[in-house]
Design a protein around this motif. Structure first.
Motif, short mmCIF file in Angstrom:
data_model
loop_
_atom_site.label_atom_id
_atom_site.label_comp_id
_atom_site.label_asym_id
_atom_site.label_seq_id
_atom_site.Cartn_x
_atom_site.Cartn_y
_atom_site.Cartn_z
N LYS A 136 0.84 -1.19 0.00
CA LYS A 136 0.00 0.00 0.00
C LYS A 136 0.88 1.24 0.00
O LYS A 136 1.95 1.26 0.59
N THR A 137 0.39 2.29 -0.66
CA THR A 137 1.07 3.57 -0.62
C THR A 137 0.32 4.46 0.36
O THR A 137 -0.87 4.69 0.22
N LEU A 138 1.04 4.93 1.35
CA LEU A 138 0.45 5.77 2.38
C LEU A 138 1.02 7.18 2.28
O LEU A 138 2.13 7.38 1.79
N VAL A 139 0.25 8.17 2.76
CA VAL A 139 0.67 9.56 2.72
C VAL A 139 0.71 10.08 4.15
O VAL A 139 -0.26 9.95 4.90
N ASP A 140 1.84 10.68 4.51
CA ASP A 140 1.97 11.30 5.82
C ASP A 140 1.20 12.62 5.79
O ASP A 140 1.45 13.48 4.95
N LYS A 141 0.26 12.79 6.71
CA LYS A 141 -0.60 13.98 6.70
C LYS A 141 0.17 15.26 6.99
O LYS A 141 -0.16 16.31 6.46
N GLU A 160 4.84 10.54 0.47
CA GLU A 160 4.29 9.21 0.21
C GLU A 160 5.34 8.15 0.52
O GLU A 160 6.52 8.35 0.25
N SER A 190 5.71 3.60 0.74
CA SER A 190 5.09 2.32 0.42
C SER A 190 5.35 1.32 1.54
O SER A 190 6.46 1.24 2.07
N VAL A 191 4.32 0.57 1.88
CA VAL A 191 4.43 -0.47 2.90
C VAL A 191 4.15 -1.81 2.21
O VAL A 191 3.06 -2.02 1.69
N LYS A 192 5.15 -2.68 2.18
CA LYS A 192 5.02 -3.98 1.53
C LYS A 192 5.01 -5.08 2.58
O LYS A 192 5.62 -4.94 3.63
#
Length: 104
Positions: free
Chosen positions: A59-64, A69, A71-73
């Protein structure tokens, strides 16, 4: 002590369960075959399921706060080695058990 991440522990569990199953079915007379078959089953399981579980793109996550951005694998491993690489190791161990115990 066994160190694992994700679903890596399933490789060890499959190995232990197959040893118990083959030992109860084959008995002490065919001990080498029980251990060899157990390593083969665990090897095939580790290779197939490790490739499947570790191949997910993540998943690609974004730090608010920063908008960055990352990626968590998934990472499924035992002793810091990915699960699928334990497949050939288990199969080689099964061959060693077969040939070394067969010489007794």
């Amino acid at each position: 002590m066994i160190i694992w991440s994700g679903r890596g522990i399933f490789s060890i569990l499959v190995l232990l369960l197959s040893v118990a199953l083959f030992m109860s079915v084959l008995g002490n007379a065919y001990l080498q075959y029980a251990f060899s078959l157990s390593f083969f089953v665990a090897g095939v399981f580790s290779w197939v399921m490790g490739r499947k579980w570790n191949s997910d793109e993540g998943k690609t996550l974004v730090d608010k706060k920063t908008g960055q951005e990352f990626s968590v694998k998934p990472h499924h491993s035992i002793f810091w080695i990915k699960m699928q690489y334990w497949g050939p190791v288990f199969i080689i161990l099964g061959l060693l058990v077969m040939f070394l115990m067969g010489q007794e």
